[in-house]
Design a protein around this motif. Structure first.
Motif, PDB file in Angstrom:
ATOM      1  N   UNK A 188       0.827  -1.206   0.000  1.00  0.00           N
ATOM      2  CA  UNK A 188       0.000   0.000   0.000  1.00  0.00           C
ATOM      3  C   UNK A 188       0.863   1.257   0.000  1.00  0.00           C
ATOM      4  N   UNK A 189       1.996   1.179   0.679  1.00  0.00           N
ATOM      5  CA  UNK A 189       2.940   2.288   0.644  1.00  0.00           C
ATOM      6  C   UNK A 189       3.410   2.532  -0.787  1.00  0.00           C
ATOM      7  N   UNK A 190       3.733   1.454  -1.493  1.00  0.00           N
ATOM      8  CA  UNK A 190       4.166   1.576  -2.890  1.00  0.00           C
ATOM      9  C   UNK A 190       3.051   2.117  -3.771  1.00  0.00           C
ATOM     10  N   UNK A 191       1.829   1.708  -3.528  1.00  0.00           N
ATOM     11  CA  UNK A 191       0.701   2.156  -4.349  1.00  0.00           C
ATOM     12  C   UNK A 191       0.538   3.682  -4.281  1.00  0.00           C
ATOM     13  N   UNK A 192       0.789   4.261  -3.111  1.00  0.00           N
ATOM     14  CA  UNK A 192       0.494   5.677  -2.934  1.00  0.00           C
ATOM     15  C   UNK A 192       1.693   6.602  -2.913  1.00  0.00           C
ATOM     16  N   UNK A 193       2.898   6.067  -3.190  1.00  0.00           N
ATOM     17  CA  UNK A 193       4.119   6.862  -3.006  1.00  0.00           C
ATOM     18  C   UNK A 193       4.489   7.741  -4.181  1.00  0.00           C
ATOM     19  N   UNK A 194       4.039   7.403  -5.377  1.00  0.00           N
ATOM     20  CA  UNK A 194       4.695   7.948  -6.567  1.00  0.00           C
ATOM     21  C   UNK A 194       3.807   8.906  -7.347  1.00  0.00           C
ATOM     22  N   UNK A 195       4.455   9.916  -7.905  1.00  0.00           N
ATOM     23  CA  UNK A 195       3.747  10.859  -8.775  1.00  0.00           C
ATOM     24  C   UNK A 195       4.645  11.397  -9.881  1.00  0.00           C
ATOM     25  N   UNK A 196       5.967  11.195  -9.762  1.00  0.00           N
ATOM     26  CA  UNK A 196       6.905  11.813 -10.698  1.00  0.00           C
ATOM     27  C   UNK A 196       7.539  10.819 -11.671  1.00  0.00           C
ATOM     28  N   UNK A 197       7.111   9.568 -11.646  1.00  0.00           N
ATOM     29  CA  UNK A 197       7.678   8.556 -12.526  1.00  0.00           C
ATOM     30  C   UNK A 197       7.060   8.659 -13.913  1.00  0.00           C
ATOM     31  N   UNK A 198       7.578   7.859 -14.839  1.00  0.00           N
ATOM     32  CA  UNK A 198       7.144   7.972 -16.228  1.00  0.00           C
ATOM     33  C   UNK A 198       5.699   7.546 -16.442  1.00  0.00           C
ATOM     34  N   UNK A 199       5.170   6.678 -15.584  1.00  0.00           N
ATOM     35  CA  UNK A 199       3.780   6.257 -15.758  1.00  0.00           C
ATOM     36  C   UNK A 199       2.818   7.313 -15.225  1.00  0.00           C
ATOM     37  N   UNK A 200       3.138   7.896 -14.072  1.00  0.00           N
ATOM     38  CA  UNK A 200       2.275   8.949 -13.548  1.00  0.00           C
ATOM     39  C   UNK A 200       2.368  10.221 -14.379  1.00  0.00           C
ATOM     40  N   UNK A 201       3.514  10.440 -15.043  1.00  0.00           N
ATOM     41  CA  UNK A 201       3.679  11.635 -15.879  1.00  0.00           C
ATOM     42  C   UNK A 201       3.099  11.456 -17.275  1.00  0.00           C
ATOM     43  N   UNK A 202       2.786  10.222 -17.640  1.00  0.00           N
ATOM     44  CA  UNK A 202       2.252   9.930 -18.972  1.00  0.00           C
ATOM     45  C   UNK A 202       0.767  10.291 -19.009  1.00  0.00           C
ATOM     46  N   UNK A 203       0.356  11.255 -19.830  1.00  0.00           N
ATOM     47  CA  UNK A 203      -1.053  11.657 -19.858  1.00  0.00           C
ATOM     48  C   UNK A 203      -1.992  10.568 -20.362  1.00  0.00           C
ATOM     49  N   UNK A 204      -1.441   9.541 -21.006  1.00  0.00           N
ATOM     50  CA  UNK A 204      -2.275   8.451 -21.521  1.00  0.00           C
ATOM     51  C   UNK A 204      -2.425   7.296 -20.535  1.00  0.00           C
ATOM     52  N   UNK A 205      -1.749   7.383 -19.393  1.00  0.00           N
ATOM     53  CA  UNK A 205      -1.810   6.301 -18.407  1.00  0.00           C
ATOM     54  C   UNK A 205      -2.678   6.745 -17.236  1.00  0.00           C
ATOM     55  N   UNK A 206      -3.809   6.090 -16.985  1.00  0.00           N
ATOM     56  CA  UNK A 206      -4.659   6.479 -15.852  1.00  0.00           C
ATOM     57  C   UNK A 206      -3.916   6.374 -14.533  1.00  0.00           C
ATOM     58  N   UNK A 207      -4.215   7.280 -13.613  1.00  0.00           N
ATOM     59  CA  UNK A 207      -3.544   7.297 -12.307  1.00  0.00           C
ATOM     60  C   UNK A 207      -3.697   5.951 -11.604  1.00  0.00           C
ATOM     61  N   UNK A 208      -4.883   5.350 -11.685  1.00  0.00           N
ATOM     62  CA  UNK A 208      -5.121   4.082 -10.995  1.00  0.00           C
ATOM     63  C   UNK A 208      -4.204   2.983 -11.534  1.00  0.00           C
ATOM     64  N   UNK A 209      -3.982   2.994 -12.850  1.00  0.00           N
ATOM     65  CA  UNK A 209      -3.111   1.989 -13.460  1.00  0.00           C
ATOM     66  C   UNK A 209      -1.653   2.211 -13.043  1.00  0.00           C
ATOM     67  N   UNK A 210      -1.235   3.470 -12.999  1.00  0.00           N
ATOM     68  CA  UNK A 210       0.126   3.775 -12.572  1.00  0.00           C
ATOM     69  C   UNK A 210       0.342   3.357 -11.121  1.00  0.00           C
TER      70      UNK A 210
END
Length: 202
Positions: free
Chosen positions: A74-96
């Motif tokens: 759960x820590x890993x699920x909620x830790x990230x926002x600056x990686x390539x998946x969260x920064x990709x506008x085509x990748x939904x936040x839930x999937x990242x």
């Protein structure tokens, strides 16, 4: 991306790929680290004063403990926002977010991976996964992000690695994540292998 490859970018983009991230590979010779020497001499001095009365400790995770497994994932699920998946506008936040949840689950299942956890009381507030000389994945609970606890978690892990005979440590980071970039610079890491990452959604 090395200069000689810059001419390839238009061709890559014509095929539907697009830039999402620049990465660097931090590395550190443990025996030469002045910061690690200071930590080994006085670990408590690396804990911010506001956290010193909170029973903070860093331990090797018991990967058979279902409660710890859940907390780390759960820590890993909620830790990230600056990686390539969260920064990709085509990748939904839930999937990242799910990518990092699943990544942490896979690391827990890998017998070659050691996971160090920062705990306050019985709660995991951060983790750092190591495999051989590689630091693979790390994260903090959102309420402890930028809390000043990163130095203590990383240095505790590096100290354990050195005690187990490792001479050098390597990792890979996104330059989007300025907090972790600054952490590695502060701990004396050097940087190599700049690379550009592109995504393609079919």
């Amino acid at each position: 991306m090395p200069k000689q490859y810059h001419a390839l970018i238009p061709a890559i983009q014509r095929e539907g790929f697009y830039f999402v991230e620049q990465t660097l590979d931090p590395y550190l010779a443990l025996q030469k680290s002045d910061v690690l020497k200071r930590f080994n001499a006085d670990p408590m001095s690396f804990i911010p004063s506001r956290h010193r009365d909170k029973n903070l400790r860093v331990i090797a995770m018991d990967k058979n403990d279902a409660v710890l497994q859940s907390q780390v994932m759960e820590c890993a699920r909620g830790s990230f926002s600056d990686d390539r998946f969260h920064m990709d506008p085509n990748c939904p936040r839930e999937l990242a977010d799910l990518r990092f949840f699943n990544w942490a689950r896979d690391l827990i299942s890998d017998p070659g991976v050691m996971i160090y956890i920062a705990m306050i009381g019985e709660d995991v507030v951060g983790f750092l996964a190591q495999k051989q000389d590689q630091l693979i994945l790390a994260g903090f609970k959102q309420q402890f992000a930028r809390s000043g606890l990163g130095d203590f978690l990383w240095l505790s892990t590096l100290s354990n690695m050195m005690a187990h005979g490792f001479d050098c440590v390597n990792t890979r980071i996104s330059t989007n994540n300025t907090a972790v970039l600054n952490l590695y610079a502060r701990l004396g890491f050097k940087f190599k292998n700049p690379a550009s990452m592109f995504h393609y959604w079919g």
